[in-house]
Structures are given as structure tokens and as C-alpha cells.
Scaffold this motif. Structure first.
Motif, PDB file in Angstrom:
ATOM      1  N   PHE A   1      -7.457  23.294   5.095  1.00 11.44           N
ATOM      2  CA  PHE A   1      -6.808  22.484   4.735  1.00 11.44           C
ATOM      3  C   PHE A   1      -5.628  22.213   5.749  1.00 11.44           C
ATOM      4  CE2 PHE A   1      -4.394  19.608   2.040  1.00 11.44           C
ATOM      5  CZ  PHE A   1      -5.074  18.898   1.405  1.00 11.44           C
ATOM      6  N   PRO A   2      -5.252  20.830   6.313  1.00 14.37           N
ATOM      7  CA  PRO A   2      -4.151  20.715   7.149  1.00 14.37           C
ATOM      8  C   PRO A   2      -3.078  20.887   6.402  1.00 14.37           C
ATOM      9  CG  PRO A   2      -5.251  18.514   6.292  1.00 14.37           C
ATOM     10  CD  PRO A   2      -6.106  19.782   5.701  1.00 14.37           C
ATOM     11  N   ALA A   3      -1.787  20.921   7.217  1.00 10.04           N
ATOM     12  CA  ALA A   3      -0.492  21.089   6.927  1.00 10.04           C
ATOM     13  C   ALA A   3      -0.112  20.255   5.906  1.00 10.04           C
ATOM     14  CB  ALA A   3       0.501  21.327   7.687  1.00 10.04           C
ATOM     15  N   ALA A   4      -0.395  18.621   6.241  1.00 13.17           N
ATOM     16  CA  ALA A   4      -0.239  17.778   5.441  1.00 13.17           C
ATOM     17  C   ALA A   4      -1.314  16.689   5.381  1.00 13.17           C
ATOM     18  CB  ALA A   4       1.101  16.803   5.887  1.00 13.17           C
TER      19      ALA A   4
ATOM     20  N   PHE B   1       8.952  17.962   8.511  1.00 14.94           N
ATOM     21  CA  PHE B   1       7.834  18.460   9.444  1.00 14.94           C
ATOM     22  C   PHE B   1       7.462  16.941  10.203  1.00 14.94           C
ATOM     23  CE2 PHE B   1       5.920  18.436   5.084  1.00 14.94           C
ATOM     24  CZ  PHE B   1       5.537  17.284   5.158  1.00 14.94           C
ATOM     25  N   ARG B   2       6.949  17.106  11.158  1.00 20.12           N
ATOM     26  CA  ARG B   2       6.409  15.995  11.798  1.00 20.12           C
ATOM     27  C   ARG B   2       4.869  15.326  11.353  1.00 20.12           C
ATOM     28  NH1 ARG B   2       8.307  19.075  15.794  1.00 20.12           N
ATOM     29  NH2 ARG B   2      10.055  18.410  17.016  1.00 20.12           N
ATOM     30  N   LEU B   3       4.880  14.523  10.871  1.00 22.12           N
ATOM     31  CA  LEU B   3       3.582  13.708  10.484  1.00 22.12           C
ATOM     32  C   LEU B   3       2.618  13.362  11.595  1.00 22.12           C
ATOM     33  CD1 LEU B   3       4.620  11.887   7.246  1.00 22.12           C
ATOM     34  CD2 LEU B   3       3.059  14.115   7.262  1.00 22.12           C
ATOM     35  N   VAL B   4       1.412  14.015  11.845  1.00 21.18           N
ATOM     36  CA  VAL B   4       0.721  13.471  12.894  1.00 21.18           C
ATOM     37  C   VAL B   4      -0.352  12.346  12.572  1.00 21.18           C
ATOM     38  CG1 VAL B   4      -0.964  14.204  14.534  1.00 21.18           C
ATOM     39  CG2 VAL B   4       0.846  15.846  13.912  1.00 21.18           C
ATOM     40  N   PRO B   5      -0.539  11.383  13.297  1.00 20.52           N
ATOM     41  CA  PRO B   5      -1.385  10.384  13.049  1.00 20.52           C
ATOM     42  C   PRO B   5      -2.778  11.001  12.956  1.00 20.52           C
ATOM     43  CG  PRO B   5       0.066   9.373  14.546  1.00 20.52           C
ATOM     44  CD  PRO B   5       0.332  10.958  14.523  1.00 20.52           C
TER      45      PRO B   5
ATOM     46  N   ASP C   1       0.839  -1.192   0.152  1.00 23.33           N
ATOM     47  CA  ASP C   1       0.058   0.068   0.073  1.00 23.33           C
ATOM     48  C   ASP C   1       0.893   1.334   0.053  1.00 23.33           C
ATOM     49  OD1 ASP C   1      -1.945  -1.821   0.158  1.00 23.33           O
ATOM     50  OD2 ASP C   1      -2.573  -1.159   2.111  1.00 23.33           O
ATOM     51  N   GLY C   2       0.357   2.393  -0.516  1.00 22.92           N
ATOM     52  CA  GLY C   2       1.154   3.594  -0.521  1.00 22.92           C
ATOM     53  C   GLY C   2       0.315   4.750   0.017  1.00 22.92           C
ATOM     54  N   VAL C   3       0.866   5.775   0.284  1.00 26.18           N
ATOM     55  CA  VAL C   3       0.465   7.107   0.713  1.00 26.18           C
ATOM     56  C   VAL C   3       0.328   8.343  -0.237  1.00 26.18           C
ATOM     57  CG1 VAL C   3       0.288   8.658   2.658  1.00 26.18           C
ATOM     58  CG2 VAL C   3       0.477   6.326   2.851  1.00 26.18           C
ATOM     59  N   LEU C   4      -0.616   8.778  -0.647  1.00 25.73           N
ATOM     60  CA  LEU C   4      -0.640   9.942  -1.497  1.00 25.73           C
ATOM     61  C   LEU C   4      -0.472  11.137  -0.570  1.00 25.73           C
ATOM     62  CD1 LEU C   4      -0.315  10.941  -4.649  1.00 25.73           C
ATOM     63  CD2 LEU C   4      -2.997  11.220  -4.280  1.00 25.73           C
ATOM     64  N   LEU C   5       0.493  11.968  -0.580  1.00 28.70           N
ATOM     65  CA  LEU C   5       0.638  12.926   0.407  1.00 28.70           C
ATOM     66  C   LEU C   5       0.396  14.215  -0.123  1.00 28.70           C
ATOM     67  CD1 LEU C   5       1.449  13.553   3.616  1.00 28.70           C
ATOM     68  CD2 LEU C   5       3.764  13.582   2.652  1.00 28.70           C
ATOM     69  N   ALA C   6      -0.565  15.137   0.412  1.00 27.77           N
ATOM     70  CA  ALA C   6      -0.566  16.527  -0.267  1.00 27.77           C
ATOM     71  C   ALA C   6      -0.016  17.476   0.892  1.00 27.77           C
ATOM     72  CB  ALA C   6      -2.290  16.751  -0.334  1.00 27.77           C
ATOM     73  N   ILE C   7       0.620  18.225   0.593  1.00 27.89           N
ATOM     74  CA  ILE C   7       0.985  19.370   1.359  1.00 27.89           C
ATOM     75  C   ILE C   7       0.643  20.932   1.157  1.00 27.89           C
ATOM     76  CG2 ILE C   7       3.546  20.236   2.427  1.00 27.89           C
ATOM     77  CD1 ILE C   7       4.871  17.710   1.488  1.00 27.89           C
ATOM     78  N   ARG C   8       0.450  21.577   2.139  1.00 26.85           N
ATOM     79  CA  ARG C   8       0.029  22.955   1.683  1.00 26.85           C
ATOM     80  C   ARG C   8       1.239  23.804   1.447  1.00 26.85           C
ATOM     81  NH1 ARG C   8      -4.577  25.765   4.779  1.00 26.85           N
ATOM     82  NH2 ARG C   8      -3.016  27.475   4.833  1.00 26.85           N
ATOM     83  N   ARG C   9       1.291  24.442   0.237  1.00 29.51           N
ATOM     84  CA  ARG C   9       2.373  25.124  -0.112  1.00 29.51           C
ATOM     85  C   ARG C   9       2.538  26.357   0.798  1.00 29.51           C
ATOM     86  NH1 ARG C   9       1.883  25.978  -6.753  1.00 29.51           N
ATOM     87  NH2 ARG C   9       3.707  27.192  -6.050  1.00 29.51           N
ATOM     88  N   ASP C  10       1.304  27.063   1.424  1.00 27.12           N
ATOM     89  CA  ASP C  10       1.913  28.106   1.975  1.00 27.12           C
ATOM     90  C   ASP C  10       2.419  27.931   3.329  1.00 27.12           C
ATOM     91  OD1 ASP C  10      -0.383  27.053   3.426  1.00 27.12           O
ATOM     92  OD2 ASP C  10      -1.706  28.635   3.003  1.00 27.12           O
ATOM     93  N   GLU C  11       2.543  26.593   3.697  1.00 34.22           N
ATOM     94  CA  GLU C  11       3.351  26.291   4.757  1.00 34.22           C
ATOM     95  C   GLU C  11       5.022  26.580   4.606  1.00 34.22           C
ATOM     96  OE1 GLU C  11       2.443  25.334   7.876  1.00 34.22           O
ATOM     97  OE2 GLU C  11       0.405  25.535   7.266  1.00 34.22           O
ATOM     98  N   PHE C  12       5.406  26.525   3.194  1.00 29.24           N
ATOM     99  CA  PHE C  12       6.654  26.960   2.613  1.00 29.24           C
ATOM    100  C   PHE C  12       6.986  28.172   2.272  1.00 29.24           C
ATOM    101  CE2 PHE C  12       5.703  22.414   3.170  1.00 29.24           C
ATOM    102  CZ  PHE C  12       7.122  21.826   3.539  1.00 29.24           C
TER     103      PHE C  12
END
Length: 244
Positions: free
Chosen positions: A194-197, A157-161, A85-96
Motif C-alpha cells: 500500500f502506498p504512503a498515501a 509529506f509530499r503528495l506525488v501525482p 469534487d473532493g479527494v478521500l485520502l488514505a494514509i499508511r499509519r506505519d509511516e508515523f
């Protein structure tokens, strides 16, 4: 959504400490300019590092894309993890923060030695590389990366469950953030952020079906994502592998 059982490979080889990686990156840009590869003597630090990272070199830059379909194609087409299984990760651009003056020589070294507060940075490379342009490439970097002890998944960054509320109603929660109904029916000031990730699990059994859908409905395959002879060869070898 379930937390992935293995760490997400978001960045360079973290067995090296950041100082060592920074030194190697600096020497790499210097050598690339000295060799004059593809006119590198006229390119800025980040332009060189982005092209090197995109073609497999270990750098401090994290290779991303602004197109979720391209991200999904890479996730599903990776032969090394095809049966997992994989994880498609979306990240907020405005966090950078956007990197300033990336075209200047020594901008990478100066940025890391300014003594400013730690910052998460992003770099959108101009269309000087056909592959990066076709893949909507975007690169991320942190001036003071997190250690593996602080964040096993990534130095950025830290990924939060997900919370128990998310686990119980993941589809409804995702619809509120990504779907049209939540925003359309919302009144007054926006309440949904939208969350940071955000990670979405992609089951291994769905990968081949998703690759077929990406090609038939949206035209994404190795020839469009890698617009060169190497991409064409990869496309035909993948087709033969699926037949067998």
C-alpha cells in the motif's frame, strides 16, 4: 485518478511559520490548564491540543480518522465544498511513529526541543471526548514540517501525482491494493504494498447520494458522528436543507 486542482487542506494555517505555531500551542496548553476547562489541569499536552484541534482551534496537529466511512461523510457533508469534487485520502499509519507519554505535561514542548531527527508522529487519544471517540479520531504531527514551497499540499509529506500507469488503469490498480482478489491470488512473498498515501476522487454530483447511502446502510449521520445536542440540531437542519 486525477490530481486535485486545489491544495488539500491537511493541516493548520500554514501562513504562520512552525516556530510561531509551536509557541502559540504551548501558550494555549498553559492557559487551558490555568482555566481548568473540563479538568484540563489533569490532562497532558497532546490531550489538550487534540481536543482543541478537534473543536476548531489552529494547532500543529492534523485531525484524521481511522474509519473511511466517517472520512467520506465529512468530505460529502462539507457545505463549503459541496459543489466541488473532493479527494478521500488514505494514509499508511506505519509511516508515523506513535507519540510516547502523551499524557505528561510539557511533553509537546520537550518533543520539539530534543534535537532528534525529524519524525512524523501519530497520536490516538483515549476516549475522553465523546465526539473524538465517535469519530475514531487520530492526530498526526511532524516535528520538522515541510514548507509550502517544499510541499504545497501538506506539511506532513509530499503528495506525488499518479503515474501514467495509474491514470490508464486506475480501477485495476486500486483493486490490486484494496480489493480481495489481488491478495487472494498472490503467491509467495507479498508483492503489493500500500502506498504512503492514496487519494480517491469523489465527484461532487455523487455526494448527496453517498450521504444517503452512509445513513441508510451504515447509520452514519450528524447524530452518530456528533453525539450531543449540537449534533442533533445539525442533523435536523441538514434534513430541512435537503428538503428545500
Amino acid at each position: 485518478m486525477e490530481r486535485p486542482q486545489t491544495p488539500l487542506r491537511l493541516d493548520h494555517d500554514r501562513r504562520r511559520n512552525p516556530e510561531e505555531s509551536t509557541t502559540i500551542n504551548y501558550l494555549t496548553t498553559r492557559d487551558t490548564r490555568r482555566l481548568g476547562i473540563d479538568g484540563a489541569q489533569h490532562l497532558g499536552d497532546y490531550e489538550i491540543l487534540a481536543r482543541l484541534r478537534h473543536h476548531g482551534a489552529l494547532t500543529r496537529l492534523v485531525d484524521c480518522t481511522t474509519d473511511p466511512f466517517i472520512a467520506l461523510w465529512f468530505l460529502c457533508s462539507n457545505d463549503e465544498s459541496r459543489d466541488r469534487d473532493g479527494v478521500l485520502l488514505a494514509i499508511r499509519r506505519d509511516e508515523f511513529k506513535e507519540i510516547r507519554s502523551p499524557w505528561k505535561p510539557d511533553s509537546y514542548a520537550k518533543m520539539l526541543n530534543t534535537g532528534k531527527s525529524p519524525a512524523a508522529l501519530r497520536y490516538k487519544i483515549p476516549p475522553i471526548d465523546p465526539r473524538i471517540a465517535a469519530q475514531r479520531g487520530l492526530f498526526l504531527l511532524h516535528t520538522n514540517p515541510l514548507s509550502q514551497v517544499e510541499s504545497p499540499e501538506s506539511e506532513l509529506f509530499r503528495l506525488v501525482p499518479p503515474s501514467e500507469r495509474w491514470r490508464r488503469n486506475s480501477r485495476q490498480q486500486l483493486e490490486k491494493i484494496c480489493g480481495p482478489s489481488g491478495r487472494v491470488n498472490e503467491r509467495g512473498r507479498t508483492q503489493i504494498r500500500f502506498p504512503a498515501a492514496l487519494g480517491v476522487v469523489v465527484p461532487s454530483l455523487a455526494k448527496d447520494r453517498l450521504l444517503d447511502e452512509l445513513e441508510k446502510s451504515f447509520g452514519f449521520n450528524a447524530t452518530t458522528i456528533f453525539p450531543d445536542f449540537a449534533g442533533l440540531g445539525l442533523h435536523y437542519s441538514n434534513k430541512e436543507a435537503r428538503r428545500s
